[in-house]
Design a protein around this motif. Structure first.
Motif, PDB file in Angstrom:
ATOM      1  N   GLN A 132       0.837  -1.208   0.000  1.00  0.00           N
ATOM      2  CA  GLN A 132       0.000   0.000   0.000  1.00  0.00           C
ATOM      3  C   GLN A 132       0.871   1.257   0.000  1.00  0.00           C
ATOM      4  O   GLN A 132       0.584   2.227  -0.718  1.00  0.00           O
ATOM      5  CB  GLN A 132      -0.916   0.008   1.218  1.00  0.00           C
ATOM      6  CG  GLN A 132      -2.105  -0.931   1.135  1.00  0.00           C
ATOM      7  CD  GLN A 132      -2.989  -0.842   2.364  1.00  0.00           C
ATOM      8  OE1 GLN A 132      -2.501  -0.817   3.497  1.00  0.00           O
ATOM      9  NE2 GLN A 132      -4.290  -0.772   2.157  1.00  0.00           N
ATOM     10  N   GLU A 133       1.929   1.237   0.799  1.00  0.00           N
ATOM     11  CA  GLU A 133       2.830   2.382   0.865  1.00  0.00           C
ATOM     12  C   GLU A 133       3.545   2.594  -0.461  1.00  0.00           C
ATOM     13  O   GLU A 133       3.724   3.736  -0.908  1.00  0.00           O
ATOM     14  CB  GLU A 133       3.831   2.184   2.003  1.00  0.00           C
ATOM     15  CG  GLU A 133       3.192   2.224   3.380  1.00  0.00           C
ATOM     16  CD  GLU A 133       4.123   1.732   4.477  1.00  0.00           C
ATOM     17  OE1 GLU A 133       5.242   1.268   4.145  1.00  0.00           O
ATOM     18  OE2 GLU A 133       3.730   1.791   5.667  1.00  0.00           O
ATOM     19  N   ARG A 134       3.956   1.504  -1.098  1.00  0.00           N
ATOM     20  CA  ARG A 134       4.598   1.629  -2.403  1.00  0.00           C
ATOM     21  C   ARG A 134       3.629   2.158  -3.456  1.00  0.00           C
ATOM     22  O   ARG A 134       3.997   2.970  -4.309  1.00  0.00           O
ATOM     23  CB  ARG A 134       5.167   0.269  -2.828  1.00  0.00           C
ATOM     24  CG  ARG A 134       6.465  -0.073  -2.121  1.00  0.00           C
ATOM     25  CD  ARG A 134       6.902  -1.511  -2.340  1.00  0.00           C
ATOM     26  NE  ARG A 134       6.889  -1.918  -3.729  1.00  0.00           N
ATOM     27  CZ  ARG A 134       7.111  -3.166  -4.126  1.00  0.00           C
ATOM     28  NH1 ARG A 134       7.346  -4.125  -3.228  1.00  0.00           N
ATOM     29  NH2 ARG A 134       7.091  -3.481  -5.413  1.00  0.00           N
ATOM     30  N   THR A 135       2.371   1.694  -3.389  1.00  0.00           N
ATOM     31  CA  THR A 135       1.357   2.193  -4.319  1.00  0.00           C
ATOM     32  C   THR A 135       1.143   3.685  -4.140  1.00  0.00           C
ATOM     33  O   THR A 135       1.079   4.449  -5.116  1.00  0.00           O
ATOM     34  CB  THR A 135       0.031   1.437  -4.118  1.00  0.00           C
ATOM     35  OG1 THR A 135       0.229   0.042  -4.365  1.00  0.00           O
ATOM     36  CG2 THR A 135      -1.038   1.954  -5.063  1.00  0.00           C
ATOM     37  N   ALA A 136       1.044   4.120  -2.894  1.00  0.00           N
ATOM     38  CA  ALA A 136       0.833   5.543  -2.607  1.00  0.00           C
ATOM     39  C   ALA A 136       2.004   6.392  -3.090  1.00  0.00           C
ATOM     40  O   ALA A 136       1.836   7.572  -3.425  1.00  0.00           O
ATOM     41  CB  ALA A 136       0.628   5.747  -1.107  1.00  0.00           C
ATOM     42  N   ALA A 137       3.208   5.771  -3.134  1.00  0.00           N
ATOM     43  CA  ALA A 137       4.392   6.481  -3.595  1.00  0.00           C
ATOM     44  C   ALA A 137       4.545   6.444  -5.112  1.00  0.00           C
ATOM     45  O   ALA A 137       5.538   6.956  -5.653  1.00  0.00           O
ATOM     46  CB  ALA A 137       5.638   5.892  -2.940  1.00  0.00           C
ATOM     47  N   GLY A 138       3.569   5.832  -5.803  1.00  0.00           N
ATOM     48  CA  GLY A 138       3.581   5.829  -7.258  1.00  0.00           C
ATOM     49  C   GLY A 138       4.161   4.585  -7.903  1.00  0.00           C
ATOM     50  O   GLY A 138       4.406   4.575  -9.109  1.00  0.00           O
ATOM     51  N   ASP A 139       4.368   3.534  -7.134  1.00  0.00           N
ATOM     52  CA  ASP A 139       4.908   2.287  -7.685  1.00  0.00           C
ATOM     53  C   ASP A 139       3.768   1.495  -8.326  1.00  0.00           C
ATOM     54  O   ASP A 139       2.969   0.858  -7.634  1.00  0.00           O
ATOM     55  CB  ASP A 139       5.571   1.471  -6.578  1.00  0.00           C
ATOM     56  CG  ASP A 139       6.242   0.206  -7.103  1.00  0.00           C
ATOM     57  OD1 ASP A 139       6.069  -0.120  -8.288  1.00  0.00           O
ATOM     58  OD2 ASP A 139       6.937  -0.463  -6.310  1.00  0.00           O
ATOM     59  N   ALA A 140       3.717   1.531  -9.650  1.00  0.00           N
ATOM     60  CA  ALA A 140       2.638   0.845 -10.364  1.00  0.00           C
ATOM     61  C   ALA A 140       2.793  -0.665 -10.337  1.00  0.00           C
ATOM     62  O   ALA A 140       1.842  -1.390 -10.662  1.00  0.00           O
ATOM     63  CB  ALA A 140       2.593   1.327 -11.813  1.00  0.00           C
TER      64      ALA A 140
END
Length: 261
Positions: A132-140
């Protein structure tokens, strides 16, 4: 100019020895960076890390006692801090102590549930939060998977190892719920081996005899199980199910656990 894909990182619990080590090496062979978890076997963990690093270029070992919830909760963040990210968890560590309906106690059940059920759930929870944190940081590409090692005896029950069996049955049920709750970021897959490795409870001759007791004339090997774990991690369409890797032993009725036959 092509850009090399970023290496994937997997945490394998109980990876210092035996089946966990085989899984770690198989994943390293496939290019995975492996975080080797152990509880007490420090030198074995160091040896596994060295072997994995030769194959994948990077590996590291992490100690944690799975009876301690705080230690379990700290484990995946420690792996993230070392590697920068984690893409998968393989829950191979397992407590396997004998009890029966006659010797059962709350203490025995709690001990098995902490290690065999609670720890895998917490690690799945932590992986989901990390993604979730990676997604929020823009990691597609923030998608991951959890593989839980189960046991063919869940489909072929006998009265031995009551608390162990209950803890694995709870983990199997949790796999279904987690697959629903953590989608689409995390897939959850069970892998259930049959009799795979011998132990101090079986002579070599007895192990070979029992290993042949299956419709295919052979149960699982460590390589069979490790290959299935890798398949489950890398096949993006599998979740919420269990792959039985046992030569069909779950189709046969055994009155006792293999170690007591």
């Amino acid at each position: 100019m092509s850009i090399s894909p970023r290496p994937r990182t997997v945490l394998v619990t109980g990876a210092a020895r035996r089946l966990g080590r085989s899984i770690a090496l198989a994943l390293a062979t496939g290019g995975w960076q492996v975080a080797v978890h152990y509880r007490e076997s420090a030198q074995d963990a160091i040896d596994t890390v060295a072997a994995c690093a030769q194959l994948a270029g990077a590996s590291a070992h992490f100690e944690a006692d799975f009876s301690d919830e705080a230690a379990v909760r700290a484990l995946l963040p420690r792996v993230v801090a070392h590697f920068g990210r984690v893409d998968a968890v393989v829950n191979s560590a397992s407590l396997f102590e004998h009890d029966t309906a006659q010797s059962f106690s709350f203490a025995a059940l709690e001990k098995h549930l902490r290690s065999n059920t609670g720890a895998p759930i917490v690690l799945a929870q932590a992986l989901h939060q990390h993604l979730q944190e990676r997604t929020a940081a823009g990691d597609a590409d923030a998608r991951g998977a959890v593989v839980n090692l189960l046991d063919q005896k869940l489909w072929n029950q006998n009265p031995d190892f009551l608390s162990y069996t209950l803890s694995k049955a709870a983990l199997e049920a949790a796999g279904t719920m987690l697959a629903l709750a953590l989608a689409p970021l995390v897939r959850v897959v069970g892998v259930a081996p049959g009799l795979t490795l011998t132990s101090h409870l079986l002579s070599d001759d007895k192990f070979q005899q029992l290993h042949a007791l299956s419709p295919l004339g052979r149960s699982s090997t460590a390589d069979d199980v490790a290959a299935t774990v890798r398949f489950a991690l890398e096949n993006q369409s599998i979740t919420g199910t269990t792959l039985l890797v046992d030569g069909g032993q779950h189709l046969m009725k055994f009155e006792r656990d293999f170690s007591l036959m």
